[in-house]
Design a protein around this motif. Structure first.
Motif, PDB file in Angstrom:
ATOM      1  N   UNK A   1       0.849  -1.184   0.000  1.00 30.09           N
ATOM      2  CA  UNK A   1       0.000   0.000   0.000  1.00 30.09           C
ATOM      3  C   UNK A   1       0.888   1.239   0.000  1.00 30.09           C
ATOM      4  N   UNK A   2       0.308   2.347   0.321  1.00 34.15           N
ATOM      5  CA  UNK A   2       1.028   3.596   0.101  1.00 34.15           C
ATOM      6  C   UNK A   2       2.217   3.786   1.021  1.00 34.15           C
ATOM      7  N   UNK A   3       2.330   2.985   2.099  1.00 38.52           N
ATOM      8  CA  UNK A   3       3.318   3.321   3.113  1.00 38.52           C
ATOM      9  C   UNK A   3       4.708   2.815   2.856  1.00 38.52           C
ATOM     10  N   UNK A   4       4.850   1.731   2.072  1.00 39.79           N
ATOM     11  CA  UNK A   4       6.174   1.144   1.888  1.00 39.79           C
ATOM     12  C   UNK A   4       6.311   0.664   0.457  1.00 39.79           C
ATOM     13  N   UNK A   5       7.516   0.306   0.090  1.00 36.39           N
ATOM     14  CA  UNK A   5       7.752  -0.093  -1.286  1.00 36.39           C
ATOM     15  C   UNK A   5       7.280  -1.516  -1.584  1.00 36.39           C
ATOM     16  N   UNK A   6       7.551  -2.443  -0.685  1.00 38.75           N
ATOM     17  CA  UNK A   6       7.284  -3.848  -0.982  1.00 38.75           C
ATOM     18  C   UNK A   6       6.768  -4.586   0.263  1.00 38.75           C
ATOM     19  N   UNK A   7       6.003  -5.687  -0.021  1.00 39.88           N
ATOM     20  CA  UNK A   7       5.546  -6.596   1.041  1.00 39.88           C
ATOM     21  C   UNK A   7       6.530  -7.755   1.165  1.00 39.88           C
ATOM     22  N   UNK A   8       6.782  -8.262   2.362  1.00 42.42           N
ATOM     23  CA  UNK A   8       7.591  -9.487   2.499  1.00 42.42           C
ATOM     24  C   UNK A   8       6.827 -10.687   1.953  1.00 42.42           C
ATOM     25  N   UNK A   9       7.558 -11.738   1.537  1.00 50.58           N
ATOM     26  CA  UNK A   9       6.952 -12.930   0.945  1.00 50.58           C
ATOM     27  C   UNK A   9       6.597 -13.922   2.046  1.00 50.58           C
ATOM     28  N   UNK A  10       5.346 -14.370   2.065  1.00 43.81           N
ATOM     29  CA  UNK A  10       4.893 -15.437   2.988  1.00 43.81           C
ATOM     30  C   UNK A  10       4.938 -16.756   2.208  1.00 43.81           C
ATOM     31  N   UNK A  11       6.002 -17.540   2.407  1.00 42.16           N
ATOM     32  CA  UNK A  11       6.217 -18.746   1.600  1.00 42.16           C
ATOM     33  C   UNK A  11       5.157 -19.810   1.851  1.00 42.16           C
ATOM     34  N   UNK A  12       4.740 -19.988   3.107  1.00 41.81           N
ATOM     35  CA  UNK A  12       3.737 -21.005   3.399  1.00 41.81           C
ATOM     36  C   UNK A  12       2.406 -20.675   2.729  1.00 41.81           C
ATOM     37  N   UNK A  13       2.035 -19.380   2.757  1.00 33.55           N
ATOM     38  CA  UNK A  13       0.797 -18.995   2.096  1.00 33.55           C
ATOM     39  C   UNK A  13       0.893 -19.209   0.594  1.00 33.55           C
ATOM     40  N   UNK A  14       2.025 -18.861   0.012  1.00 31.44           N
ATOM     41  CA  UNK A  14       2.207 -19.022  -1.431  1.00 31.44           C
ATOM     42  C   UNK A  14       2.238 -20.497  -1.831  1.00 31.44           C
ATOM     43  N   UNK A  15       2.797 -21.354  -0.968  1.00 29.35           N
ATOM     44  CA  UNK A  15       2.806 -22.796  -1.266  1.00 29.35           C
ATOM     45  C   UNK A  15       1.386 -23.338  -1.307  1.00 29.35           C
ATOM     46  N   UNK A  16       0.530 -22.843  -0.389  1.00 33.77           N
ATOM     47  CA  UNK A  16      -0.873 -23.258  -0.412  1.00 33.77           C
ATOM     48  C   UNK A  16      -1.583 -22.799  -1.672  1.00 33.77           C
ATOM     49  N   UNK A  17      -1.279 -21.596  -2.136  1.00 30.13           N
ATOM     50  CA  UNK A  17      -1.887 -21.094  -3.373  1.00 30.13           C
ATOM     51  C   UNK A  17      -1.427 -21.911  -4.573  1.00 30.13           C
ATOM     52  N   UNK A  18      -0.159 -22.354  -4.545  1.00 25.20           N
ATOM     53  CA  UNK A  18       0.407 -23.081  -5.687  1.00 25.20           C
ATOM     54  C   UNK A  18      -0.280 -24.419  -5.917  1.00 25.20           C
ATOM     55  N   UNK A  19      -0.847 -25.029  -4.875  1.00 25.36           N
ATOM     56  CA  UNK A  19      -1.524 -26.324  -5.037  1.00 25.36           C
ATOM     57  C   UNK A  19      -3.032 -26.165  -4.981  1.00 25.36           C
ATOM     58  N   UNK A  20      -3.536 -24.957  -5.137  1.00 22.66           N
ATOM     59  CA  UNK A  20      -4.974 -24.705  -5.083  1.00 22.66           C
ATOM     60  C   UNK A  20      -5.654 -25.219  -6.342  1.00 22.66           C
ATOM     61  N   UNK A  21      -6.966 -25.524  -6.262  1.00 20.47           N
ATOM     62  CA  UNK A  21      -7.686 -26.000  -7.463  1.00 20.47           C
ATOM     63  C   UNK A  21      -7.637 -25.009  -8.620  1.00 20.47           C
ATOM     64  N   UNK A  22      -7.534 -23.716  -8.317  1.00 18.30           N
ATOM     65  CA  UNK A  22      -7.485 -22.714  -9.398  1.00 18.30           C
ATOM     66  C   UNK A  22      -6.270 -22.943 -10.281  1.00 18.30           C
ATOM     67  N   UNK A  23      -5.095 -23.108  -9.665  1.00 18.61           N
ATOM     68  CA  UNK A  23      -3.876 -23.377 -10.425  1.00 18.61           C
ATOM     69  C   UNK A  23      -3.973 -24.722 -11.111  1.00 18.61           C
ATOM     70  N   UNK A  24      -4.487 -25.729 -10.367  1.00 14.94           N
ATOM     71  CA  UNK A  24      -4.589 -27.069 -10.935  1.00 14.94           C
ATOM     72  C   UNK A  24      -5.469 -27.125 -12.160  1.00 14.94           C
ATOM     73  N   UNK A  25      -6.575 -26.406 -12.138  1.00 11.08           N
ATOM     74  CA  UNK A  25      -7.471 -26.431 -13.287  1.00 11.08           C
ATOM     75  C   UNK A  25      -6.808 -25.850 -14.533  1.00 11.08           C
ATOM     76  N   UNK A  26      -5.987 -24.816 -14.333  1.00  8.47           N
ATOM     77  CA  UNK A  26      -5.256 -24.240 -15.471  1.00  8.47           C
ATOM     78  C   UNK A  26      -4.311 -25.276 -16.069  1.00  8.47           C
ATOM     79  N   UNK A  27      -3.598 -26.019 -15.202  1.00  3.91           N
ATOM     80  CA  UNK A  27      -2.658 -27.030 -15.686  1.00  3.91           C
ATOM     81  C   UNK A  27      -3.401 -28.167 -16.371  1.00  3.91           C
ATOM     82  N   UNK A  28      -4.506 -28.610 -15.772  1.00  4.38           N
ATOM     83  CA  UNK A  28      -5.284 -29.716 -16.365  1.00  4.38           C
ATOM     84  C   UNK A  28      -5.817 -29.324 -17.734  1.00  4.38           C
TER      85      UNK A  28
END
Length: 573
Positions: A58-85
């Motif tokens: 948001x307006x206060x800082x340049x960048x957000x830190x990366x939450x790896x566990x959250x991103x790993x969960x997104x990577x195996x989500x049905x949304x990503x899987x459906x694109x691959x399928x």
């Protein structure tokens, strides 16, 4: 043999008896191991790493830190899987894709990130497939679909922030126009103009900062990329080999089956083999009678000369003829602990086998409440033991009863007699024994169960030898222990046990038996009258013992009567 060997032998007998339970458990466990344990499967694995960079904040800082566990969960989500399928060239389901894809944070991401800030992270994508081409293609497609999704999410966030900023800039420009009008309306060098100038400066600074932020957000930012190409697929194997699974199922089945067999034996207190009977009674098992069937009927000793049942009864008769403590056995009581254990069948066939051996035998229906023996020999409702006991019951009546006993299959039989049995008199039974011994006859009593009828204990007390019939699978160990205690209390001469494999026997109608002789050697010993004298002395001792409450008040009188009635030939001898 020590106690450990006995214990192992006991468990071995349990397993032999319950072999079907052990076999069923082994088969069941092997089937379960075959179908439910992971089956061996060869597959290929390919891995690719994805670096994650912080996105716009948001307006206060340049960048957000990366939450790896959250991103790993997104990577195996049905949304990503459906694109691959949808993009896959080979048949692929969402479930298969999710089962074969593994996404996890890379633990040593610091060694891989060189030119990125400490807020960056790394995800490791690994895909398993049956072919190396499929593994490499799908791991790349999965990582690329995730990156495209992350870029789209970042673009959406930036667009939202730009929209908000442009709205804010428009509001600031409107405020500036209004403030300029106020500024122009004020007098020079007045305080109001100074204050208006300050507000104009502040609003202008805010507008410039918002415009600068919009400009920065419009600059494309890379939020992630692959660190090189996917690795070369490597062959791997998973699951349990079938041989190991079957071996594990066999061992588990053997363990569970053995435990079930031991537990079943502990819960089932019925007798199952000769060692248990010998341990509970304290005497050896002298006979093992096969199951009575149509091929081996109740009178098997008479009608089946060479059948296993006939041979079993002949061996039992041979054991009964062996002198006990130097005395020839002149009277035998066949008893048991409870009903339907095969006592009558055992007593009848034992008496016939003794007759075939050359002894004169008198079979007495001591179980006066059950006329099975009477019906077997066609003597139902004929005068018998009940009628003798209703009479005088003295030695003369006993001689008459023995002399008039009808002969069947080479032995003489005294039936139970007419119904309504009177109390059993010990002196009358002693007189009956004396009358039979005068004729050189061996007496076999078909006794009622000694635990449920007092007649059984009385007949056991007056006999030279007592044989206990135990039905495998029916007689309980507690009953046999109690029977042994009761027999010891009346000082019965417990000679041995007989195992009967059938607890209920269908007796054949009268007239169906055919006499068959079999040779058995009669051993030598002291004459029967001397043995009878020992028995009567024991009866007198029981009568004098206050604890021997068996209803034997006439024992001493019977002894005195028989003393005056003894054979003169015995006196001279």
């Amino acid at each position: 043999m020590d106690s450990e060997e006995l214990e192992l032998g006991h468990y071995g007998r349990i397993l032999r008896r319950s072999w079907w339970l052990v076999a069923l458990s082994i088969v069941a466990c092997m089937l379960l191991a075959t179908f439910f344990l992971p089956q061996p499967r060869d597959f290929y694995e390919s891995t690719v790493s994805v670096i994650l960079r912080p996105g716009r904040a948001d307006f206060g800082s340049d960048r957000d830190p990366v939450n790896e566990d959250r991103e790993a969960g997104i990577a195996v989500s049905p949304t990503i899987g459906q694109v691959v399928v949808d993009a896959a060239s080979s048949p692929l389901t969402l479930v298969d894709w999710n089962d074969n894809l593994t996404v996890s944070p890379c633990l040593d991401s610091s060694s891989l990130v060189v030119n990125d800030s400490c807020d960056s992270g790394i995800l490791s994508f690994t895909y398993r497939a049956e072919t190396p081409e499929e593994a490499g293609t799908l791991v790349f497609a999965s990582a690329d679909a995730y990156l495209q999704d992350r870029i789209a999410r970042e673009r959406t966030l930036v667009d939202n922030q730009i929209s908000q900023l442009r709205t804010q800039i428009a509001d600031l420009e409107l405020s500036l126009d209004n403030e300029r009008a106020v500024y122009n309306a004020t007098e020079e060098d007045s305080l109001d103009r100074v204050l208006s100038q300050t507000r104009l400066t502040r609003l202008e600074n805010q507008r410039v900062e918002a415009q600068r932020t919009v400009t920065n957000l419009d600059v494309p930012t890379e939020v992630g990329s692959m660190l090189g190409d996917p690795t070369e697929p490597t062959a791997e194997s998973e699951g349990i080999p079938r041989v190991i699974a079957l071996a594990a199922g066999f061992l588990m089945g053997l363990l569970f089956g053995g435990m079930a067999a031991v537990l079943s034996d502990r819960l089932d207190r019925r007798l199952s083999d000769a060692p248990e009977i010998e341990a509970d009674l304290g005497v050896p098992v002298l006979g093992n009678i096969p199951r009575i069937t149509e091929d081996s009927p109740a009178l098997v000793t008479a009608v089946g000369a060479h059948t296993p049942g006939a041979e079993a009864f002949r061996r039992l008769a041979a054991a009964a003829l062996v002198p006990r403590d130097g005395y020839i056995v002149e009277s035998i009581t066949v008893t048991g602990a409870s009903e339907n254990e095969g006592r009558t069948t055992t007593a009848v066939n034992m008496a016939i086998a003794l007759g075939q051996a050359g002894r004169q035998v008198l079979l007495v229906a001591g179980d006066r409440r059950d006329n099975s023996l009477d019906r077997l020999f066609g003597l139902a409702n004929k005068p018998g033991l009940n009628d003798f006991l209703r009479g005088s019951g003295d030695i003369e009546a006993a001689r008459t009863m023995v002399g008039t006993a009808e002969e069947r299959l080479g032995i003489r039989v005294i039936p139970s007699g007419t119904p309504s049995p009177p109390p059993l008199s010990t002196s009358s039974m002693a007189a009956l024994l004396a009358a039979a011994n005068e004729r050189g006859m061996m007496v076999v009593f078909d006794s009622p169960p000694a635990l449920t009828h007092s007649d059984g204990l009385q007949l056991a007390a007056i006999a030279d030898a007592v044989y206990v019939v135990a039905a495998v699978g029916k007689t309980r160990r507690s009953e046999l222990n109690e029977l042994r205690i009761q027999l010891l209390n009346v000082r019965a001469d417990l000679a041995g046990a007989i195992i009967n494999r059938n607890s209920r026997v269908s007796l054949l109608p009268a007239g169906s038996a055919e006499f068959v002789a079999g040779p058995i050697t009669v051993p030598n010993g002291i004459p029967g009258n001397a043995r009878r004298q020992s028995n009567l002395e024991r009866l007198a001792e029981l009568h004098a013992n206050e604890e021997g409450d068996l209803g034997m008040p006439e024992a001493a009188a019977g002894l005195e009567e028989l003393e005056t009635d003894r054979d003169p030939a015995e006196e001279t001898s």
